[in-house]
Design a protein around this motif. Structure first.
Motif, PDB file in Angstrom:
ATOM      1  N   ASP A 176      44.150  34.400  33.248  1.00 22.09           N
ATOM      2  CA  ASP A 176      44.309  33.622  34.473  1.00 22.09           C
ATOM      3  C   ASP A 176      43.063  33.836  35.329  1.00 22.09           C
ATOM      4  O   ASP A 176      42.821  34.934  35.828  1.00 22.09           O
ATOM      5  CB  ASP A 176      45.566  34.082  35.215  1.00 22.09           C
ATOM      6  CG  ASP A 176      45.771  33.354  36.545  1.00 22.09           C
ATOM      7  OD1 ASP A 176      44.965  32.453  36.884  1.00 22.09           O
ATOM      8  OD2 ASP A 176      46.717  33.717  37.264  1.00 22.09           O
ATOM      9  N   LEU A 177      42.279  32.789  35.494  1.00 23.17           N
ATOM     10  CA  LEU A 177      41.036  32.911  36.259  1.00 23.17           C
ATOM     11  C   LEU A 177      41.294  33.258  37.722  1.00 23.17           C
ATOM     12  O   LEU A 177      40.390  33.723  38.416  1.00 23.17           O
ATOM     13  CB  LEU A 177      40.226  31.623  36.156  1.00 23.17           C
ATOM     14  CG  LEU A 177      39.614  31.350  34.776  1.00 23.17           C
ATOM     15  CD1 LEU A 177      38.987  29.958  34.740  1.00 23.17           C
ATOM     16  CD2 LEU A 177      38.576  32.401  34.425  1.00 23.17           C
ATOM     17  N   GLY A 178      42.522  33.067  38.181  1.00 18.79           N
ATOM     18  CA  GLY A 178      42.860  33.431  39.545  1.00 18.79           C
ATOM     19  C   GLY A 178      42.794  34.927  39.801  1.00 18.79           C
ATOM     20  O   GLY A 178      42.788  35.372  40.948  1.00 18.79           O
ATOM     21  N   THR A 179      42.742  35.712  38.708  1.00 19.79           N
ATOM     22  CA  THR A 179      42.613  37.171  38.853  1.00 19.79           C
ATOM     23  C   THR A 179      41.146  37.598  38.940  1.00 19.79           C
ATOM     24  O   THR A 179      40.864  38.798  39.089  1.00 19.79           O
ATOM     25  CB  THR A 179      43.272  37.894  37.669  1.00 19.79           C
ATOM     26  OG1 THR A 179      42.589  37.525  36.451  1.00 19.79           O
ATOM     27  CG2 THR A 179      44.740  37.499  37.548  1.00 19.79           C
ATOM     28  N   LEU A 180      40.235  36.633  38.833  1.00 19.79           N
ATOM     29  CA  LEU A 180      38.800  36.932  38.845  1.00 19.79           C
ATOM     30  C   LEU A 180      38.128  36.166  39.976  1.00 19.79           C
ATOM     31  O   LEU A 180      38.726  35.302  40.623  1.00 19.79           O
ATOM     32  CB  LEU A 180      38.172  36.573  37.495  1.00 19.79           C
ATOM     33  CG  LEU A 180      38.764  37.339  36.288  1.00 19.79           C
ATOM     34  CD1 LEU A 180      38.287  36.709  34.983  1.00 19.79           C
ATOM     35  CD2 LEU A 180      38.373  38.807  36.344  1.00 19.79           C
ATOM     36  N   ILE A 181      36.846  36.462  40.217  1.00 23.52           N
ATOM     37  CA  ILE A 181      36.148  35.906  41.371  1.00 23.52           C
ATOM     38  C   ILE A 181      35.141  34.832  40.954  1.00 23.52           C
ATOM     39  O   ILE A 181      35.256  33.676  41.329  1.00 23.52           O
ATOM     40  CB  ILE A 181      35.437  37.023  42.169  1.00 23.52           C
ATOM     41  CG1 ILE A 181      36.444  38.084  42.604  1.00 23.52           C
ATOM     42  CG2 ILE A 181      34.727  36.440  43.398  1.00 23.52           C
ATOM     43  CD1 ILE A 181      35.817  39.345  43.179  1.00 23.52           C
ATOM     44  N   GLN A 182      34.139  35.212  40.175  1.00 21.87           N
ATOM     45  CA  GLN A 182      33.115  34.264  39.713  1.00 21.87           C
ATOM     46  C   GLN A 182      32.699  34.668  38.286  1.00 21.87           C
ATOM     47  O   GLN A 182      31.586  35.138  38.063  1.00 21.87           O
ATOM     48  CB  GLN A 182      31.922  34.222  40.674  1.00 21.87           C
ATOM     49  CG  GLN A 182      31.471  35.564  41.201  1.00 21.87           C
ATOM     50  CD  GLN A 182      30.384  35.449  42.264  1.00 21.87           C
ATOM     51  OE1 GLN A 182      29.871  34.372  42.584  1.00 21.87           O
ATOM     52  NE2 GLN A 182      29.995  36.576  42.822  1.00 21.87           N
ATOM     53  N   PRO A 183      33.643  34.494  37.351  1.00 22.05           N
ATOM     54  CA  PRO A 183      33.472  35.052  36.011  1.00 22.05           C
ATOM     55  C   PRO A 183      32.515  34.278  35.112  1.00 22.05           C
ATOM     56  O   PRO A 183      32.342  33.071  35.250  1.00 22.05           O
ATOM     57  CB  PRO A 183      34.891  34.993  35.444  1.00 22.05           C
ATOM     58  CG  PRO A 183      35.494  33.803  36.127  1.00 22.05           C
ATOM     59  CD  PRO A 183      34.936  33.827  37.515  1.00 22.05           C
ATOM     60  N   LYS A 184      31.915  35.014  34.189  1.00 18.58           N
ATOM     61  CA  LYS A 184      31.120  34.455  33.106  1.00 18.58           C
ATOM     62  C   LYS A 184      31.406  35.305  31.872  1.00 18.58           C
ATOM     63  O   LYS A 184      31.627  36.505  31.979  1.00 18.58           O
ATOM     64  CB  LYS A 184      29.626  34.477  33.438  1.00 18.58           C
ATOM     65  CG  LYS A 184      29.274  33.697  34.703  1.00 18.58           C
ATOM     66  CD  LYS A 184      27.778  33.782  35.011  1.00 18.58           C
ATOM     67  CE  LYS A 184      27.469  33.153  36.371  1.00 18.58           C
ATOM     68  NZ  LYS A 184      27.781  31.709  36.400  1.00 18.58           N
ATOM     69  N   ALA A 185      31.387  34.678  30.706  1.00 21.95           N
ATOM     70  CA  ALA A 185      31.729  35.393  29.475  1.00 21.95           C
ATOM     71  C   ALA A 185      30.488  35.697  28.662  1.00 21.95           C
ATOM     72  O   ALA A 185      29.488  34.970  28.712  1.00 21.95           O
ATOM     73  CB  ALA A 185      32.706  34.555  28.647  1.00 21.95           C
ATOM     74  N   GLU A 186      30.554  36.784  27.916  1.00 21.29           N
ATOM     75  CA  GLU A 186      29.496  37.112  26.979  1.00 21.29           C
ATOM     76  C   GLU A 186      30.120  37.720  25.730  1.00 21.29           C
ATOM     77  O   GLU A 186      31.118  38.441  25.804  1.00 21.29           O
ATOM     78  CB  GLU A 186      28.460  38.053  27.601  1.00 21.29           C
ATOM     79  CG  GLU A 186      29.006  39.287  28.264  1.00 21.29           C
ATOM     80  CD  GLU A 186      27.932  40.086  29.016  1.00 21.29           C
ATOM     81  OE1 GLU A 186      27.036  39.464  29.617  1.00 21.29           O
ATOM     82  OE2 GLU A 186      28.009  41.325  29.000  1.00 21.29           O
ATOM     83  N   ALA A 187      29.523  37.412  24.581  1.00 21.70           N
ATOM     84  CA  ALA A 187      30.021  37.898  23.299  1.00 21.70           C
ATOM     85  C   ALA A 187      29.169  39.073  22.839  1.00 21.70           C
ATOM     86  O   ALA A 187      27.946  39.053  22.964  1.00 21.70           O
ATOM     87  CB  ALA A 187      29.980  36.771  22.267  1.00 21.70           C
ATOM     88  N   GLU A 188      29.834  40.078  22.301  1.00 24.43           N
ATOM     89  CA  GLU A 188      29.100  41.273  21.912  1.00 24.43           C
ATOM     90  C   GLU A 188      29.886  42.068  20.880  1.00 24.43           C
ATOM     91  O   GLU A 188      30.929  41.632  20.374  1.00 24.43           O
ATOM     92  CB  GLU A 188      28.788  42.136  23.129  1.00 24.43           C
ATOM     93  CG  GLU A 188      29.986  42.518  23.988  1.00 24.43           C
ATOM     94  CD  GLU A 188      29.541  43.019  25.358  1.00 24.43           C
ATOM     95  OE1 GLU A 188      29.391  44.241  25.505  1.00 24.43           O
ATOM     96  OE2 GLU A 188      29.362  42.176  26.258  1.00 24.43           O
ATOM     97  N   LEU A 189      29.385  43.254  20.570  1.00 21.20           N
ATOM     98  CA  LEU A 189      30.015  44.145  19.612  1.00 21.20           C
ATOM     99  C   LEU A 189      30.524  45.373  20.355  1.00 21.20           C
ATOM    100  O   LEU A 189      29.811  45.945  21.182  1.00 21.20           O
ATOM    101  CB  LEU A 189      28.991  44.564  18.554  1.00 21.20           C
ATOM    102  CG  LEU A 189      29.515  45.035  17.193  1.00 21.20           C
ATOM    103  CD1 LEU A 189      30.261  43.902  16.488  1.00 21.20           C
ATOM    104  CD2 LEU A 189      28.359  45.514  16.320  1.00 21.20           C
ATOM    105  N   ALA A 190      31.759  45.767  20.062  1.00 19.64           N
ATOM    106  CA  ALA A 190      32.334  46.972  20.666  1.00 19.64           C
ATOM    107  C   ALA A 190      32.432  48.078  19.623  1.00 19.64           C
ATOM    108  O   ALA A 190      32.773  47.826  18.460  1.00 19.64           O
ATOM    109  CB  ALA A 190      33.719  46.672  21.233  1.00 19.64           C
ATOM    110  N   PHE A 191      32.118  49.291  20.051  1.00 23.99           N
ATOM    111  CA  PHE A 191      32.226  50.480  19.213  1.00 23.99           C
ATOM    112  C   PHE A 191      33.434  51.281  19.678  1.00 23.99           C
ATOM    113  O   PHE A 191      33.602  51.501  20.882  1.00 23.99           O
ATOM    114  CB  PHE A 191      30.984  51.366  19.363  1.00 23.99           C
ATOM    115  CG  PHE A 191      29.713  50.789  18.789  1.00 23.99           C
ATOM    116  CD1 PHE A 191      29.079  51.409  17.726  1.00 23.99           C
ATOM    117  CD2 PHE A 191      29.142  49.637  19.324  1.00 23.99           C
ATOM    118  CE1 PHE A 191      27.897  50.898  17.197  1.00 23.99           C
ATOM    119  CE2 PHE A 191      27.965  49.111  18.803  1.00 23.99           C
ATOM    120  CZ  PHE A 191      27.341  49.748  17.734  1.00 23.99           C
TER     121      PHE A 191
END
Length: 265
Positions: free
Chosen positions: A95-110
């Motif tokens: 729900d974007l209403g829980t965020l302010i000015q979001p942007k997404a990025e794709a990455e790798l998690a360890f």
């Protein structure tokens, strides 16, 4: 900056997160703010979230790739802390209403199986200490008005952490070439960008080693079981309600996320 002002700024950012609003850049109001001051502000902000019931479950590295550096005008890595309140499941709808000015990025998690304490940590040490890697999305979200940030602003704002989602497919970094594995990012079924692990400090493992050593100098270890987000391999993706993002990593699998509603800004 003295302790009172450090706490004041940290409390201001915590309130901004809580109330889904932005604050004026700290670097405009306090031109002499040092990077060390900014990290202390971030610790205060995260302490407030922990006091409210969240737990720290990992770390993130930010501003590691050239597309993100160019967009933000910030040209050195930073780091923030991940909390239990930031996690979404693969395929979930945010729900974007829980965020302010979001942007997404794709990455790798360890995800670590052993503690790592710098300095002196190498990329090979990171690989050996890693239980598995997964594709992920981080949804960055700045509490600073209009993303008008310098390095001190994003550091104080916990490296612009928003929320994140981990893919379900677990890969062994000893069997997968995370440096050359290609990443394809799709937005609403269409190609948005492509990337490769080498875009992140030469290898995502290099970025994790950098953070282990940086935190080690501050007396902060990586703990077994922690999640480490290694830094974006994609350009920042603007998102609105109805959008769906999918990232595919060669030899590893995919991760997806959907969005609904409207963000605060």
């Amino acid at each position: 900056m003295n302790e009172e002002l450090i706490n004041q700024c940290g409390d201001e950012l915590y309130t901004a997160w809580l109330e889904r609003k932005t604050v004026a850049p700290l670097t405009e109001r306090y031109p002499d703010i040092a990077l060390e001051d900014a990290y202390r502000i971030a610790l205060r902000y995260i302490d407030r979230r922990v006091q409210a019931g969240e737990t720290i479950i990992g770390k993130k590295i930010g501003v590691t790739s050239k597309p993100v550096q160019d967009f933000l005008g910030v040209f050195q890595p930073d780091f923030g802390q991940l909390t239990s309140g930031m996690v979404y499941e693969d395929g979930a709808t945010i729900d974007l209403g829980t965020l302010i000015q979001p942007k997404a990025e794709a990455e790798l998690a360890f995800v670590l199986k052993e503690d790592l304490t710098g300095p002196g940590i190498t990329a090979m040490d990171v690989i050996r200490a890693t239980d598995y890697v997964v594709p992920c999305f981080e949804i960055v979200d700045s509490r600073i008005t209009d993303w008008k940030i310098k390095i001190q602003d994003t550091v104080a704002d916990n490296a612009s952490c928003g929320v994140y989602v981990l893919g379900k497919t677990k890969g062994d970094p000893r069997k997968l070439d995370i440096t050359l594995a290609g990443m394809v990012l799709e937005k609403n079924g269409e190609l948005f960008s492509t990337g490769v692990g080498a875009a992140v400090q030469g290898s995502p493992a290099n970025a994790v080693a950098w953070l282990a050593n940086t935190l080690g100098e501050l007396g902060i270890p990586f703990k077994a079981g922690e999640v480490i987000l290694s830094g974006s391999q994609s350009a920042l993706v603007p998102v609105t309600g109805g959008d769906e993002l999918v990232c595919h990593v060669g030899g590893l699998g995919s991760c997806s996320i959907k969005f609904s509603g409207r963000s605060a800004v």
